[in-house]
Design a protein around this motif. Structure first.
Motif, PDB file in Angstrom:
ATOM      1  N   GLY A 130       0.788  -1.220   0.000  1.00 35.00           N
ATOM      2  CA  GLY A 130       0.000   0.000   0.000  1.00 35.00           C
ATOM      3  C   GLY A 130       0.817   1.265   0.000  1.00 35.00           C
ATOM      4  N   ALA A 131       2.117   1.177  -0.316  1.00 34.59           N
ATOM      5  CA  ALA A 131       2.972   2.362  -0.275  1.00 34.59           C
ATOM      6  C   ALA A 131       2.530   3.411  -1.296  1.00 34.59           C
ATOM      7  CB  ALA A 131       4.431   1.965  -0.519  1.00 34.59           C
ATOM      8  N   ILE A 132       2.198   2.971  -2.514  1.00 33.19           N
ATOM      9  CA  ILE A 132       1.782   3.920  -3.545  1.00 33.19           C
ATOM     10  C   ILE A 132       0.418   4.514  -3.202  1.00 33.19           C
ATOM     11  CG2 ILE A 132       1.067   4.099  -5.958  1.00 33.19           C
ATOM     12  CD1 ILE A 132       4.069   4.177  -5.546  1.00 33.19           C
ATOM     13  N   THR A 133      -0.438   3.728  -2.580  1.00 31.33           N
ATOM     14  CA  THR A 133      -1.739   4.252  -2.148  1.00 31.33           C
ATOM     15  C   THR A 133      -1.540   5.423  -1.197  1.00 31.33           C
ATOM     16  OG1 THR A 133      -2.668   2.027  -2.330  1.00 31.33           O
ATOM     17  CG2 THR A 133      -3.927   3.635  -1.053  1.00 31.33           C
ATOM     18  N   ARG A 134      -0.649   5.271  -0.235  1.00 32.10           N
ATOM     19  CA  ARG A 134      -0.366   6.346   0.715  1.00 32.10           C
ATOM     20  C   ARG A 134       0.356   7.499   0.029  1.00 32.10           C
ATOM     21  NH1 ARG A 134       1.028   3.654   6.583  1.00 32.10           N
ATOM     22  NH2 ARG A 134      -0.584   2.053   6.557  1.00 32.10           N
ATOM     23  N   GLU A 135       1.262   7.170  -0.870  1.00 30.80           N
ATOM     24  CA  GLU A 135       2.013   8.200  -1.592  1.00 30.80           C
ATOM     25  C   GLU A 135       1.068   9.094  -2.379  1.00 30.80           C
ATOM     26  OE1 GLU A 135       5.394  10.173  -2.414  1.00 30.80           O
ATOM     27  OE2 GLU A 135       5.669   8.141  -1.640  1.00 30.80           O
ATOM     28  N   LEU A 136       0.103   8.484  -3.067  1.00 36.40           N
ATOM     29  CA  LEU A 136      -0.826   9.256  -3.880  1.00 36.40           C
ATOM     30  C   LEU A 136      -1.693  10.162  -3.015  1.00 36.40           C
ATOM     31  CD1 LEU A 136      -2.036   9.907  -6.638  1.00 36.40           C
ATOM     32  CD2 LEU A 136      -3.574   7.954  -6.348  1.00 36.40           C
ATOM     33  N   ALA A 137      -2.195   9.645  -1.900  1.00 44.90           N
ATOM     34  CA  ALA A 137      -3.037  10.460  -1.022  1.00 44.90           C
ATOM     35  C   ALA A 137      -2.279  11.682  -0.518  1.00 44.90           C
ATOM     36  CB  ALA A 137      -3.528   9.613   0.150  1.00 44.90           C
ATOM     37  N   GLN A 138      -1.032  11.494  -0.116  1.00 42.33           N
ATOM     38  CA  GLN A 138      -0.229  12.619   0.363  1.00 42.33           C
ATOM     39  C   GLN A 138       0.060  13.597  -0.768  1.00 42.33           C
ATOM     40  OE1 GLN A 138       3.389  11.482   2.362  1.00 42.33           O
ATOM     41  NE2 GLN A 138       4.246  13.543   2.291  1.00 42.33           N
TER      42      GLN A 138
ATOM     43  N   PHE B 288      -0.719  18.805  -3.556  1.00 41.65           N
ATOM     44  CA  PHE B 288      -1.061  19.493  -4.801  1.00 41.65           C
ATOM     45  C   PHE B 288      -2.210  20.476  -4.594  1.00 41.65           C
ATOM     46  CE2 PHE B 288      -3.621  19.639  -8.721  1.00 41.65           C
ATOM     47  CZ  PHE B 288      -2.686  20.177  -9.595  1.00 41.65           C
ATOM     48  N   GLU B 289      -3.228  20.056  -3.864  1.00 39.92           N
ATOM     49  CA  GLU B 289      -4.346  20.956  -3.590  1.00 39.92           C
ATOM     50  C   GLU B 289      -3.878  22.191  -2.840  1.00 39.92           C
ATOM     51  OE1 GLU B 289      -7.315  18.685  -1.574  1.00 39.92           O
ATOM     52  OE2 GLU B 289      -8.109  17.800  -3.413  1.00 39.92           O
ATOM     53  N   ALA B 290      -2.960  21.985  -1.888  1.00 44.36           N
ATOM     54  CA  ALA B 290      -2.463  23.119  -1.102  1.00 44.36           C
ATOM     55  C   ALA B 290      -1.620  24.059  -1.953  1.00 44.36           C
ATOM     56  CB  ALA B 290      -1.647  22.606   0.088  1.00 44.36           C
ATOM     57  N   SER B 291      -0.819  23.523  -2.859  1.00 43.12           N
ATOM     58  CA  SER B 291       0.084  24.361  -3.649  1.00 43.12           C
ATOM     59  C   SER B 291      -0.599  25.019  -4.829  1.00 43.12           C
ATOM     60  CB  SER B 291       1.271  23.522  -4.149  1.00 43.12           C
ATOM     61  OG  SER B 291       0.832  22.522  -5.059  1.00 43.12           O
ATOM     62  N   ASP B 292      -1.538  24.317  -5.485  1.00 42.01           N
ATOM     63  CA  ASP B 292      -2.142  24.840  -6.714  1.00 42.01           C
ATOM     64  C   ASP B 292      -3.559  25.350  -6.532  1.00 42.01           C
ATOM     65  OD1 ASP B 292      -0.713  23.713  -9.672  1.00 42.01           O
ATOM     66  OD2 ASP B 292       0.212  23.385  -7.728  1.00 42.01           O
ATOM     67  N   GLY B 293      -4.191  25.011  -5.432  1.00 45.18           N
ATOM     68  CA  GLY B 293      -5.567  25.453  -5.229  1.00 45.18           C
ATOM     69  C   GLY B 293      -6.571  24.740  -6.107  1.00 45.18           C
ATOM     70  N   ILE B 294      -6.182  23.633  -6.699  1.00 44.52           N
ATOM     71  CA  ILE B 294      -7.086  22.847  -7.544  1.00 44.52           C
ATOM     72  C   ILE B 294      -7.556  21.639  -6.746  1.00 44.52           C
ATOM     73  CG2 ILE B 294      -7.308  21.498  -9.661  1.00 44.52           C
ATOM     74  CD1 ILE B 294      -5.109  23.220 -10.873  1.00 44.52           C
ATOM     75  N   SER B 295      -8.838  21.546  -6.527  1.00 46.32           N
ATOM     76  CA  SER B 295      -9.381  20.457  -5.724  1.00 46.32           C
ATOM     77  C   SER B 295     -10.245  19.559  -6.581  1.00 46.32           C
ATOM     78  CB  SER B 295     -10.192  21.015  -4.553  1.00 46.32           C
ATOM     79  OG  SER B 295     -11.274  21.789  -5.044  1.00 46.32           O
ATOM     80  N   GLY B 296     -10.654  18.447  -6.024  1.00 47.20           N
ATOM     81  CA  GLY B 296     -11.574  17.546  -6.701  1.00 47.20           C
ATOM     82  C   GLY B 296     -10.990  16.198  -7.031  1.00 47.20           C
ATOM     83  N   PHE B 297      -9.650  16.076  -7.096  1.00 48.23           N
ATOM     84  CA  PHE B 297      -9.053  14.774  -7.366  1.00 48.23           C
ATOM     85  C   PHE B 297      -9.257  13.846  -6.167  1.00 48.23           C
ATOM     86  CE2 PHE B 297      -6.348  17.346 -10.275  1.00 48.23           C
ATOM     87  CZ  PHE B 297      -6.561  16.622 -11.439  1.00 48.23           C
ATOM     88  N   ASP B 298      -9.738  12.641  -6.447  1.00 49.82           N
ATOM     89  CA  ASP B 298      -9.934  11.632  -5.410  1.00 49.82           C
ATOM     90  C   ASP B 298      -8.740  10.682  -5.456  1.00 49.82           C
ATOM     91  OD1 ASP B 298     -10.680   9.581  -3.730  1.00 49.82           O
ATOM     92  OD2 ASP B 298     -12.729   9.425  -4.504  1.00 49.82           O
ATOM     93  N   PRO B 299      -7.944  10.607  -4.379  1.00 52.13           N
ATOM     94  CA  PRO B 299      -6.746   9.763  -4.420  1.00 52.13           C
ATOM     95  C   PRO B 299      -7.025   8.271  -4.306  1.00 52.13           C
ATOM     96  CG  PRO B 299      -6.963  10.764  -2.256  1.00 52.13           C
ATOM     97  CD  PRO B 299      -8.052  11.358  -3.112  1.00 52.13           C
ATOM     98  N   ALA B 300      -8.277   7.888  -4.100  1.00 55.44           N
ATOM     99  CA  ALA B 300      -8.594   6.465  -3.965  1.00 55.44           C
ATOM    100  C   ALA B 300      -8.301   5.739  -5.271  1.00 55.44           C
ATOM    101  CB  ALA B 300     -10.057   6.286  -3.572  1.00 55.44           C
TER     102      ALA B 300
END
Length: 922
Positions: free
Chosen positions: A702-710, A715-727
């Motif tokens: 599950g390392a990539i699963t955690r990597e993607l969520a983080q 990305f949302e914090a830096s770019d202000g673009i929301s809506g991507f679901d990391p699941a």
């Protein structure tokens, strides 16, 4: 000269609607009179009230005393009740639809029934005036009008004209390359459901002024209320106005507006031209479907005897004269002995003027259009046949392109003495039947001619054949001016079979100069601040095969840069030492591509033959789960490389099972470095992030699963673009790390057996500072030189060939999955931590659980040993062979949650390996 066209001060009395009559209740609190209030306008099986006026005009004249819904009403027991004159506005027809067999056919919408353009425009304009009165001048200036594709695009524009200074946007089913989605929604009862919102101005929907939503009818309200709910979550505002020609809510739905307004804490008003309801007896859907099937069978038999193919032009229309159930009905006129002429007329459309509201249509656009309309109408009038004056002329719009043809028709009606009518083509399939008590008398069938995103299909023009038009002016946008339009059997040929003159007028398709950005939560201002997706404008389009990868161009777009000409490969031992010593990251170089022996290639093919059906079931299960829970039209984004074959297979399943043509891209994600942020920026500029579903092959710990969520959070914090679901959606989840999977079994997925030769000949992804700049995608190589041993397409085709046979099993599996508790337990991660300590490794990154990850260890890293679950069978044949070739011991373990676990050599240096490169124990 024709009579002057209404300028907004009133509506022609011929429409049956005059200001001051009861035309729909304001519903800020969801209120309306009791269902059926007023004199019923139709009786079961009988004609409607008094003689029908101009709105109910059909293709055959002299039958105005018959309501165009009586045929359906008499056979299905349907009753139309409501305001006086409702029957003049609406007729009834039947269609093949699993959700609603009957269709309310508007006589004043300008879609299915040719109508005076002044009447069509006048209805919308008058509704807009009422909205302006309701809102007041100040609020009306701040309003935005949203019309629904495809039937209400012209109505939405007309309402906006009546409101005054309101810009108009309409939804669309045509995605436009480079234009970001500001939203999307589904239409519950429609045959074609997905709507996109693609404003050029990102702030158009982000203001706090009233939003006016326009549709042809308001029945259950589901489509509009779902739209409001979705947009309100993104861009909340205090007031919404729903506008429709008719309010057809049932008694059960009357209170929903008040409840909904309370739910979102906003005012919701309703403005309509008339109100009523359709009373449906029990079993009407099944009865309607059976009636449609019966009529289609009879018409098919009749066509075989009476129609066929004449003069080289295919045509299709139905005649009740050959249907015994309707004795005495007049026959539809046959096509002309010789086809009419087809000519192009140049409109002189103003340069840069939007063709409609697909990307927004402002008051300034409206001013430019109105200034140009007289000259454009004059050019059309000059091209009309001179020998048939005054004649009867149809201006025929094209699907969503309703407003420009409508305004052109209004101008032509003012300019000439011709009897001008207006309607548009449609993608909506409706049964045609030649009876004065039925709303759809004839239909022309022709292929789609604008390369639609959902693939080819039939399109229709209703009540045109047999209507006695001396000329038809077909107005399309330039996207639709294709060879299919001009082909035998195409729209122009079909029209020419039934009229003496066809004029083609092409409006340039308007495309914004550059992609729109994700709207902010605030109204657009004069600020020069760079929008969040500005960097996406500098990014290239995805790489595609055959130039990059051995996959077909439509299978996947690679959001990567091509590093094929860069030497990146290093011996496995050198890479391992550099990685473990901290001198380099694994993504900064590539392993030398493993060249499988003939024995190993035979193992791959045996494994593929034995597991193809098993994999097909998992592909179907995960795809159906995504469609059910994530999005009806997901954008698949596979994590290169292991996820990419799975993404291609999911895309193939969606097309095979549902006819969906899903977008699929491959992006890079690097452990410890995160996902490619530029790829996310590109995706956000071209798709709704909420539709993106990340895809991988399998989970290990599950390392990539955690990597993607983080990474998504950062990305949302830096770019202000929301809506991507990391699941992530995966084919196999043996580590219990995700909710969306095809199976949780740990078995051999043959694509794990090989490297690039089963993944489109693409390398692992590369992230190195001297190769990947700030505005670059991560990189990868295309190993063209390995084409002779490439099995990428062979792998895909072997599994795709099993789709039909596993269909029932997939359905059963999906039912189980959707009702099961699939909460991740992360038991794989716990097992990895335990193994890391038991074997003295003390680094979970060197423990690779599962068949897929173990195979990677043997192919790319320096393996130490393999742990195999006692009794594991053929799933480990290839692992045992690779281990033998590399001198790696295989240790059987009784209690192992995975089929096998690969251990990378701990604290590796080249001194720990023999001269022949074979691993040794420590």
């Amino acid at each position: 000269m024709k009579k002057a066209v209404n300028d907004g001060s009133g509506v022609w009395s011929a429409t049956g609607f005059c200001p001051g009559t009861r035309t729909g209740a304001k519903a800020g609190a969801g209120a309306r009179g009791p269902s059926g209030a007023g004199r019923p306008t139709g009786a079961r099986g009988g004609p409607v009230g008094e003689a029908s006026q101009e709105p109910s005009e059909g293709p055959v004249s002299g039958e105005a005393s018959v309501w165009s819904g009586s045929w359906v009403a008499g056979r299905l027991g349907v009753e139309l009740v409501g305001d006086e004159g409702l029957g003049e506005l609406l007729g009834l027809a039947l269609r093949r639809n699993p959700k609603r067999a009957h269709l309310l056919v508007s006589n004043v919408l300008g879609k299915h029934v040719p109508q005076s353009p002044a009447v069509v425009y006048g209805y919308g304009f008058a509704l807009g005036l009422r909205v302006r009165d309701l809102l007041g001048e100040d609020q009306a200036r701040r309003a935005v009008v949203l019309g629904y594709a495809e039937t209400a695009t012209g109505l939405g524009h007309s309402v906006a004209d009546g409101v005054g200074l309101a810009p108009c946007l309409h939804s669309t089913r045509r995605p436009v390359e480079g234009v970001a989605r500001a939203g999307g929604f589904e239409e519950a009862h429609s045959h074609a459901t997905s709507h996109l919102l693609l404003p050029e101005n990102p702030g158009l929907l982000a203001g706090d002024g009233p939003l006016v939503l326009v549709d042809d009818e308001f029945s259950t309200g589901n489509t509009i209320l779902n739209t409001i709910r979705d947009l309100h979550e993104r861009y909340p505002r205090g007031r919404y106005v729903i506008v429709a020609l008719v309010d057809m809510r049932s008694a059960a739905d009357l209170g929903r507006l008040a409840d909904f307004a309370h739910e979102i804490d906003a005012t919701v008003d309703l403005v309509t031209a008339a109100s009523g309801t359709v009373r449906l007896p029990d079993g009407v859907l099944e009865k309607g479907q059976a009636l449609v099937a019966e009529q289609e069978r009879e018409q098919e038999q009749a066509q075989k005897h009476e129609h066929g193919h004449e003069h080289g032009h295919e045509y299709e229309y139905e005649s009740a004269a050959v249907i015994p159930a309707i004795p005495g009905a007049p026959a539809i006129p046959a096509p002309r002995p010789e086809p009419g002429t087809v000519a192009r007329v140049e409109l002189g459309w103003p340069e840069g003027l939007a063709d409609g509201g697909r990307h927004g249509f402002t008051p300034e656009h409206r001013t430019r259009l109105e200034a140009a309309l007289p000259a454009m109408a004059a050019r059309v009038a000059e091209a009309l046949p001179a020998d048939s004056a005054p004649g009867r002329v149809l201006v025929l719009g094209f699907e969503e392109l309703m407003y420009a043809p409508l305004r052109l028709a209004v101008a032509l009606e003012k300019l000439t003495d011709a009897e001008v009518r207006y309607s548009t083509t449609t993608r909506s399939p409706v049964l045609a039947l030649d009876d004065p008590g039925y709303a759809i008398r004839t239909r022309l069938v022709f292929p789609a001619h604008d390369d639609p995103a959902d693939g080819p299909g039939e399109r229709y023009a209703y009540n045109v054949a047999g209507a006695g038009f001396d000329a038809v002016v077909a107005v399309v946008d330039s996207t639709a001016d294709t060879p299919e339009l001009h082909a035998p059997g195409g729209l122009l040929a079909q029209l020419a079979a039934h009229t003496g003159r066809v004029l083609l007028a092409v409006v340039p398709s308007y495309v914004p100069e550059r992609p729109s950005a994700e709207p902010s939560a605030e109204p657009a201002t004069g600020s020069s601040t760079e929008p969040p997706t500005e960097r996406s404008f500098m990014l290239p389009e995805p790489l595609r095969g055959p130039a990059f990868s051995s996959y077909a161009a439509d299978e996947v777009g690679w959001l990567l840069q091509d590093l094929s000409d860069t030497h990146l490969e290093a011996p496995t031992e050198e890479r391992e030492e550099a990685i473990q010593s901290g001198g380099a990251h694994y993504a900064e170089s590539l392993p030398v591509e493993y060249q499988p022996s003939p024995q190993y290639q035979e193992l791959f093919r045996d494994a593929l033959a034995g597991s193809a059906a098993r994999i097909a079931r998992a592909v179907g299960a995960v795809t159906e789960t995504v469609l059910a829970e994530r999005s009806p039209r997901p954008v698949l984004v596979s994590l290169a490389r292991a996820g990419t074959p799975v993404g291609v297979l999911m895309r193939r399943w969606a097309r095979h099972r549902h006819g969906l043509d899903l977008s699929h891209y491959a992006v890079s994600i690097v452990r410890g470095r995160g996902i490619d942020a530029n790829a996310l920026r590109w995706l956000a500029a071209h798709h709704d992030p909420a539709d993106v579903v990340f895809v991988d092959g399998w989970t290990g710990k599950g390392a990539i699963t955690r990597e993607l969520a983080q990474a998504i959070e950062e990305f949302e914090a830096s770019d202000g673009i929301s809506g991507f679901d990391p699941a992530i959606a995966v084919l196999a989840d043996p580590g219990s790390c995700v909710r969306t999977y095809g199976t949780r079994e740990d078995f051999l997925i043959p694509s794990a057996c090989l490297n690039s030769t089963v993944s489109g000949l693409i390398s692992r992804t590369v992230l190195r500072a001297d190769l990947v700049g700030e505005h670059d995608f991560h990189g990868a190589k295309f190993y063209r030189e390995l084409a002779d041993v490439d099995v990428s397409v062979e792998f895909l085709d072997a599994i795709t060939a099993r789709f039909d046979e596993v269909g029932d099993a997939v359905d059963d599996r999906v039912k189980e999955l959707l009702s099961a508790d699939r909460t991740p337990t992360w038991e794989g991660w716990a097992a990895v931590e335990r193994i890391s300590e038991e074997y003295g490794i003390h680094d979970v990154n060197l423990v690779k659980p599962g068949v897929g990850e173990t195979t990677r260890v043997l192919l790319r890293r320096v393996p130490w040993k393999i742990l195999a679950r006692a009794g594991a069978g053929a799933d480990l044949d290839h692992v045992r062979l690779l281990a033998e070739q590399r001198g790696v011991p295989v240790e059987e373990v009784a209690e192992l949650p995975y089929t096998c676990v690969g251990l990378i050599h701990p604290q590796y240096t080249r001194g720990a390996t023999g001269a022949d490169g074979r691993a040794v124990t420590v």
